[in-house]
Design a protein around this motif. Structure first.
Motif, PDB file in Angstrom:
ATOM      1  N   ASN A 468       4.320  54.034  44.767  1.00 47.37           N
ATOM      2  CA  ASN A 468       4.714  55.408  44.976  1.00 47.37           C
ATOM      3  C   ASN A 468       5.044  56.579  44.507  1.00 47.37           C
ATOM      4  OD1 ASN A 468       4.342  53.549  47.677  1.00 47.37           O
ATOM      5  ND2 ASN A 468       6.928  52.596  47.017  1.00 47.37           N
ATOM      6  N   ARG A 469       5.166  56.489  43.230  1.00 45.03           N
ATOM      7  CA  ARG A 469       5.710  57.704  42.223  1.00 45.03           C
ATOM      8  C   ARG A 469       4.806  58.457  41.672  1.00 45.03           C
ATOM      9  NH1 ARG A 469       4.993  58.296  37.572  1.00 45.03           N
ATOM     10  NH2 ARG A 469       3.953  56.820  35.651  1.00 45.03           N
ATOM     11  N   TRP A 470       3.379  57.662  42.264  1.00 42.46           N
ATOM     12  CA  TRP A 470       2.221  58.805  42.084  1.00 42.46           C
ATOM     13  C   TRP A 470       1.907  60.013  43.110  1.00 42.46           C
ATOM     14  CZ3 TRP A 470      -2.122  54.430  40.051  1.00 42.46           C
ATOM     15  CH2 TRP A 470      -2.059  54.033  38.822  1.00 42.46           C
ATOM     16  N   GLN A 471       2.165  59.426  43.810  1.00 40.45           N
ATOM     17  CA  GLN A 471       2.550  60.349  45.395  1.00 40.45           C
ATOM     18  C   GLN A 471       3.069  61.706  45.229  1.00 40.45           C
ATOM     19  OE1 GLN A 471      -0.480  59.636  47.477  1.00 40.45           O
ATOM     20  NE2 GLN A 471       0.018  57.842  46.414  1.00 40.45           N
ATOM     21  N   ASN A 472       3.804  62.189  44.052  1.00 37.62           N
ATOM     22  CA  ASN A 472       4.859  63.176  43.847  1.00 37.62           C
ATOM     23  C   ASN A 472       4.660  63.759  42.677  1.00 37.62           C
ATOM     24  OD1 ASN A 472       6.694  61.795  45.835  1.00 37.62           O
ATOM     25  ND2 ASN A 472       7.549  60.601  44.383  1.00 37.62           N
ATOM     26  N   GLU A 474       0.581  66.034  41.499  1.00 41.39           N
ATOM     27  CA  GLU A 474      -0.156  66.300  41.666  1.00 41.39           C
ATOM     28  C   GLU A 474      -1.663  65.295  40.214  1.00 41.39           C
ATOM     29  OE1 GLU A 474      -3.851  67.891  43.049  1.00 41.39           O
ATOM     30  OE2 GLU A 474      -1.980  68.304  43.807  1.00 41.39           O
ATOM     31  N   ARG A 477      -1.871  61.470  42.253  1.00 45.54           N
ATOM     32  CA  ARG A 477      -2.054  61.531  43.206  1.00 45.54           C
ATOM     33  C   ARG A 477      -3.803  61.837  42.840  1.00 45.54           C
ATOM     34  NH1 ARG A 477       1.263  64.645  45.304  1.00 45.54           N
ATOM     35  NH2 ARG A 477      -0.298  67.169  45.059  1.00 45.54           N
ATOM     36  N   ALA A 480      -5.489  58.678  41.055  1.00 43.12           N
ATOM     37  CA  ALA A 480      -5.060  57.453  42.565  1.00 43.12           C
ATOM     38  C   ALA A 480      -6.005  57.133  43.664  1.00 43.12           C
ATOM     39  CB  ALA A 480      -4.121  57.812  43.335  1.00 43.12           C
ATOM     40  N   ARG A 481      -6.981  59.033  44.022  1.00 40.07           N
ATOM     41  CA  ARG A 481      -7.653  59.016  45.194  1.00 40.07           C
ATOM     42  C   ARG A 481      -8.834  58.877  44.755  1.00 40.07           C
ATOM     43  NH1 ARG A 481      -8.322  64.384  44.880  1.00 40.07           N
ATOM     44  NH2 ARG A 481      -9.662  64.642  45.079  1.00 40.07           N
TER      45      ARG A 481
END
Length: 516
Positions: A468-472, A474, A477, A480-481
């Motif tokens: 979850n921390r990866w979404q915080n 850039e 994120r 991950a994409r």
């Protein structure tokens, strides 16, 4: 036996009258059992001995098949017996009849004890001679057969020895050895070697220069082992090099990797620098050497196990790896163009970390090239396959189209997505990071089988978890994409290596990432 004495008239000879009372032996069938041996006396006559070749008989008079006997008779004959119709008969037998019977006439006492001789029948072969001939024929046949078997065995052994003997390494056909300016001088540093390679066709050094370098290297310490063999740190003129020594049974992998490394225009800062290939015979066995650049940071797998990275370091590792993959996948057109190449075994252990924090792709033993003219993939028959943990779904369920080169590039992209996941986990943002783990570490055993991976990836359609921390952050994120877009079950929907490289390059240019 009743002898046909009628023929005797043809064998008696005319003899001069003998003295009175000529004594002779007398018997009929003298050599038959029970024959009576007597004497006779004749006035003015002669003694006669006769031999006749006749069929041998049993005691009951029946003929023994295939056997003959020489029957002997001795007689007294008067002068009158030597005439027929007033004409004398001579004691001579035609040559064509002497193998059947013969006669000897004489006129001294008991002179008919001496027998005439019978000639051998030219058309008759005794049983013993026939057996000997047959025996000789079998001996000749057996000797000939053994000779043929021995010659065949020697030929087969020679062929097997030839096949086992390592083939001398052959440079690519575009290599111009004769006009190479380095042939007349010895390179003094690795930089000089690289400068020459880049100024030429980009397909590596001449064969003789490679062999010269290989024979000047001293092995210092072993730094790794694998299924193919060992990796050593070597020293050449004070500079460190990596020496990959293949097992003799891995000759095909050695030859293939050296061949791929010498592809025209392959040299790139994010592809492991190739120096030389050579086979070295130490008298006991043959070593197959592949000599490349040496990086003390070792593989990305080892590097991530030892340390964490910043956001900039994470993107740098990912971007430089993507640059290497994009260069492999790219086809360069031209008279000395580079074919598109698919790696087929991308993973963190086959990516090396350079001293400046960038990466280069190594281990091209399973790589394949695309022939655009024939639209063919030059895949070689081999028992080796890629690492199971990094295999794309289409490889696991055996639906990959081996005739379509794009299929291999898309499988590389899937494996690269897993490498991005490994890098991102070790990115330290605000002192928070994950421990290093291999992809699917929590879903399959440490040494998964094809069935294990097929169940997780193809049937259950699972992928490595995104924290979850990866979404915080850039940078995380974006990473991950990217990795998710590399993992699609539909291979055609995955990103290309060029798209991944451009996305990471843009991320690396952002000012925000430098402050993380």
């Amino acid at each position: 036996m009743d002898l046909p004495y009628v023929f005797l008239a043809a064998v008696f000879v005319y003899c001069l009258p003998c003295g009175e009372g000529l004594k002779c032996f007398k018997c009929e069938e003298c050599n038959r059992p029970g024959a009576k041996n007597e004497t006779c006396e004749v006035d003015g006559g002669y003694c006669v001995s006769i031999i006749v070749r006749d069929k041998e008989k049993n005691k009951d008079g029946s003929i023994i098949s295939g056997k003959t006997i020489d029957v002997i008779s001795r007689r007294c004959r008067t002068k009158e017996d030597g005439f027929l119709n007033g004409k004398p008969l001579f004691c001579e037998i035609g040559a064509d009849m002497k193998y059947k019977h013969n006669v000897r006439c004489c006129r001294t006492d008991y002179c008919n004890a001496v027998l005439p001789e019978l000639m051998t029948d030219p058309d008759e072969i005794t049983e013993e001679e026939s057996d000997k001939g047959s025996e000789h024929m079998w001996i000749a046949f057996i000797v000939s057969l053994l000779a043929v078997i021995c010659v065949a065995a020697i030929i087969i052994l020679a062929f097997l020895c030839y096949k086992k003997k390592p083939r001398p390494y052959t440079p690519p056909p575009d290599q111009n050895v004769d006009t190479n300016p380095l042939m007349g001088s010895q390179p003094s540093s690795l930089k000089e070697l690289y400068d020459f390679s880049l100024s030429g066709s980009g397909s590596g050094l001449p064969l003789l220069v490679q062999r010269t370098i290989a024979r000047q290297i001293r092995l210092m310490e072993i730094i790794g082992k694998g299924r193919y063999g060992e990796v050593w740190r070597g020293n050449w003129r004070g500079e460190n090099v990596a020496v990959k020594i293949f097992h003799s049974r891995e000759e095909r992998s050695w030859f293939r990797e050296a061949e791929i490394y010498q592809t025209v225009m392959l040299r790139h800062e994010n592809i492991l620098g190739f120096i030389a290939a050579d086979n070295k015979d130490n008298g006991t066995w043959t070593q197959l050497w592949l000599i490349t650049d040496y990086y003390e940071n070792s593989s990305l797998f080892d590097y991530l196990n030892r340390t964490t990275v910043t956001a900039v370091g994470m993107v740098t590792l990912a971007h430089s790896s993507a640059c290497g993959m994009a260069h492999l996948h790219m086809e360069i057109l031209g008279a000395q163009g580079k074919p598109a190449i698919a790696h087929r075994d991308l993973k963190s252990k086959n990516i090396l970390v350079k001293n400046d924090g960038t990466c280069c792709i190594a281990d091209l033993g399973l790589a394949v090239r695309h022939d655009t003219k024939l639209d063919k993939v030059d895949i070689l028959p081999t028992d080796r396959v890629g690492t199971k943990r990094y295999m794309a779904p289409e490889l696991l369920d055996e639906t990959l189209n081996m005739e379509h080169f794009e299929s291999f590039k898309r499988a590389d992209v899937y494996a690269f997505g897993l490498v991005l996941w490994e890098i991102a986990r070790r990115s330290s943002v605000g002192g928070i990071f994950e421990e290093y783990q291999l992809p699917y570490y929590d879903m399959v055993p440490s040494d998964p089988s094809l069935e294990d991976m097929r169940r997780v990836v193809c049937v259950e359609k699972q992928r490595p978890a995104i924290p979850n921390r990866w979404q915080n952050v850039e940078a995380l994120r974006v990473m991950a994409r990217l990795m998710k877009e590399c993992w699609y079950a539909n291979a055609a929907a995955r990103l290309t290596a060029l798209r991944i490289r451009k996305t990471l390059a843009a991320l690396l240019e952002q000012e925000d990432i430098k402050r993380v």
